[in-house]
Design an enzyme around this catalytic site. Structure first.
Site, short mmCIF file in Angstrom:
data_model
loop_
_atom_site.label_atom_id
_atom_site.label_comp_id
_atom_site.label_asym_id
_atom_site.label_seq_id
_atom_site.Cartn_x
_atom_site.Cartn_y
_atom_site.Cartn_z
N HIS A 1 3.34 6.79 -6.70
CA HIS A 1 2.65 7.94 -7.34
C HIS A 1 3.36 9.34 -7.25
CE1 HIS A 1 -1.77 9.71 -7.16
NE2 HIS A 1 -0.97 10.04 -8.22
N HIS B 1 1.56 4.51 -2.85
CA HIS B 1 1.81 6.01 -2.63
C HIS B 1 3.16 6.50 -3.08
CE1 HIS B 1 -2.04 6.74 -0.60
NE2 HIS B 1 -1.70 5.97 0.38
N HIS C 1 0.92 -1.16 0.08
CA HIS C 1 0.13 -0.13 0.24
C HIS C 1 0.89 1.39 0.16
CE1 HIS C 1 -3.40 2.38 1.31
NE2 HIS C 1 -2.62 3.15 1.67
N GLU C 2 1.88 1.38 1.02
CA GLU C 2 2.66 2.52 1.09
C GLU C 2 3.53 2.57 -0.25
OE1 GLU C 2 1.76 4.79 2.96
OE2 GLU C 2 0.57 3.47 4.39
#
Ligand code: ZN
Length: 679
Positions: free
Chosen positions: A475, A472, A468-469
């Site tokens: 991105h 980010h 998940h991290e």
């Protein structure tokens, strides 16, 4: 000048930064910025070159001075550091209010938006101007006289309150411990957890076993401890942190902070001409209005509730069969759920852990994104200054071998580190006069640390957190946007920010992806097919209950921020109780004060925006369905995701980026299907 925060280095000099550098560096940087802005206020003809470009440079300088301070305060807290950090907050808050209320700057931006040059600017530049105009309005540029001062006072107070809120949670978490002289009360706990508690005691030079409220410890005890009183004790300590109910110190009570934060936010919203804070919050979101958000949340709740009720009934029956004589309590839920999961699917987190060892998981994660986006990732930890020996540092190269980004990875739970997992910006991608400043990210988790000389073994949930991290991070790092205000995650609507992160979670369930990293840490054997099938079968175990929990938090957050005034703590509790009556299937005990530690909305950026997780999950599930159809490692699909979404950052509305990738607007079906709630 010896202040490492003021030296122009590519990366923060973590080994040199000391608390005494912080206040003076920030004061100098902000004063310099003010001088430069004075000059900009009076330029004759505002355009991109004369106004926006110099302002970008000023912002970037502030960000590079402050970002390492904010980061260190989160990962290596000490009293001195916290004091210096806290002393800077009012300075920053004043500065930011001054800028957003600067009428001359606003007029200059407006003249660019209205002028002939605007059409010649590229999309990213136009979006930057439009975002800036909105920020001026939300920052109170239209206020006059007393209102302006009132706004400034509110902002300053909010910054103090939210920091205090977060500090109380951290302090309450760290202040509690339970020392056990032997393992009698730890029956049921897996071996790794017992060793971890032994290690926690050793770190404090104590004898015995030290139970703490650190995430890996809390999860282990609440899930596995046969001793019901011990589960009760840790549950109570954890869910009453920063409240008056607890067994943690009352000096960390957040009750007054909660009330004041909410009232100050309302005051601010009303000052700016909004009905309430939720309405203000939605100005910068992808969702159009409150009705759209609430309808969305209630629709999901309605679809999930029947399944959730069944799941809960089943759990209660099971607990009874297992010999639980009285009612199933909140501190029994994780414990019996784990046992039920084992009975139904013959699978336990403990079976999986040997297949998720830290280094293999990390290299697998890298292989996945290397395949998807034609990049390569290299460990260059030894070449930089870090804040702890466990921290790793990497660089990313694109397909032509050019370095495009770098990141720090700080994986394990440790004392002095804020709980949770997050990605933060260290350096933004920024092209100035043809020179590229590469993006750098901080990726921080609180995963189970290595114990007794073995590699760290993660639960599957922990692997998901890391992915998940990292989403980010991608991105932030794979952006190709040159304008810092909208490069990476900057300028992305808050309710779309979780798209790339939740998207990455999907790979933790894919056979082809797991093949790349799920190997036994001792034998090197791949995850047995049988275990994989069980894992998939168990994937949606209690997924409706989990969905409802997230919806309960989201609806509570929206409604709470719609209130004109909050009288006292009891009113907050009654709003929460009402939401639970409507939505929840599991009602926690009265002493549970989860809201007093709800840092996402009271100290983070999720105020009247917690729904963003679910909102973006619709986007991420839908986007992943394209990979399910076209192939999990389909190069073209990966390339399209990279170009339409990851590289675009905030340079255009999220809706456009999504449509670019899917060729249509988002649909809710994939989310429900992934959760096993509807086909
Ligand atoms: Zn996230």
């Amino acid at each position: 000048m010896n202040n490492p925060l003021l030296q122009n280095s590519d990366l923060p000099q973590f080994e040199k930064i000391k608390p005494e550098h912080i206040l003076s560096a920030m004061t100098t940087t902000l004063d310099d910025s003010r001088d430069l802005i004075k000059k900009l206020e009076n330029i004759e003809k505002a355009d991109w070159e004369t106004l926006v470009k110099p302002l970008e440079l000023i912002d970037d300088r502030i960000s590079q001075c402050w970002s390492p301070v904010r980061h260190l305060n989160s990962v290596k807290s000490s009293d001195e550091l916290r004091e210096a950090y806290t002393a800077c907050l009012p300075l920053l808050s004043d500065y930011s209010t001054e800028i957003s209320q600067n009428r001359k700057l606003f007029n200059a931006y407006q003249s660019i938006a209205d002028g002939a040059q605007f059409k010649e600017l590229n999309g990213a530049q136009q979006k930057t101007i439009n975002d800036a105009l909105l920020a001026f309005k939300l920052g109170g540029v239209d206020l006059s006289g007393e209102d302006k001062q009132l706004y400034q006072a509110i902002q300053k107070r909010l910054s103090e309150l939210t920091t205090e809120f977060e500090n109380n949670v951290l302090d309450a978490t760290q202040s509690w411990e339970l020392i056990l002289s032997d393992t009698t009360r730890l029956k049921g706990l897996p071996e790794y957890a017992v060793s971890m508690l032994l290690q926690y005691a050793e770190q404090k030079s104590l004898e015995g076993y030290r139970v703490t409220l650190d995430m890996p410890c809390y999860i282990a005890v609440i899930t596995y401890a046969d001793d019901r009183d011990l589960r009760h004790t840790i549950y109570q300590a954890f869910t009453t942190r920063a409240s008056d109910q607890g067994i943690t110190d009352e000096k960390f009570n957040n009750a007054d902070n909660l009330v004041e934060i909410l009232n100050k936010r309302q005051e601010k919203a009303q000052l700016l001409g909004f009905k309430n804070y939720t309405e203000l919050s939605l100005q910068t979101k992808m969702a159009n209005d409150i009705d759209e958000v609430l309808n969305f949340l209630y629709e999901l709740a309605e679809k999930s509730r029947p399944a959730a009720k069944q799941e809960f009934e089943q759990l209660k029956d099971f607990a009874r069969q297992e010999g639980l004589e009285d009612e199933l309590m909140a501190w029994d839920i994780a414990y019996y759920s784990e046992k039920l999961k084992q009975q139904k699917y013959a699978i336990s987190e403990e079976d999986l852990k040997p297949y998720f060892s830290d280094n293999l998981v990390i290299s697998g994660l890298f292989k996945i994104v290397e395949k998807l986006y034609q990049i390569t990732i290299e460990d260059i930890s030894s070449s930089v200054q870090r804040w702890h020996d466990d921290v790793r540092f990497y660089q990313i190269k694109d397909s032509s071998g050019e370095i495009i980004a770098k990141f720090y990875l700080d994986l394990y739970a440790r004392n002095g580190k804020r709980g949770g997992a997050w990605m933060d910006e260290c350096v933004n991608r920024y092209v100035i006069d043809g020179k590229i400043q590469l993006p750098v990210a901080y990726l921080t988790c609180n995963l189970t640390p290595p114990i007794g000389g073995q590699p760290a073994l993660f639960t599957h949930d922990e692997v998901i957190t890391l992915f998940h991290e990292f989403g980010h991070g991608l991105h932030h790092m794979l952006t190709r946007v040159d304008v810092p205000e909208v490069s990476g995650i900057n300028g992305v609507e808050w309710d779309a920010v979780e798209l790339p992160s939740q998207f990455m979670e999907n790979f933790c369930w894919e056979h082809q992806a797991l093949e790349l990293f799920a190997r036994h840490y001792q034998t090197g054997d791949p995850l047995p097919e049988e275990l994989y099938q069980k894992m998939i079968a168990a994937k949606n175990f209690q997924s409706a209950l989990q969905m409802l929990r997230q919806l309960e938090f989201s609806i509570f957050d929206i409604i709470l921020h719609q209130q004109k005034e909050i009288q006292n703590e009891a009113q907050i509790q009654s709003i929460l109780d009402n939401v639970r009556k409507k939505v929840a299937v599991v009602i926690p005990p009265a002493f549970n004060k989860f809201q007093n530690g709800f840092t996402h909305i009271f100290a983070g950026g999720y105020a009247a925006g917690y729904y963003s997780y679910k909102w973006a999950e619709v986007l991420s599930a839908d986007a992943f369905s394209a990979f399910e159809e076209e192939g999990v490692f389909n190069k073209e699909t990966g390339q399209r995701f990279l170009e339409c979404i990851l590289q675009q950052g905030g340079s255009r509305p999220a809706q456009e980026s999504f449509k670019c990738f899917m060729g249509r607007s988002p649909e809710i079906n994939a989310l429900l299907r992934h959760n096993g709630i509807e086909e």
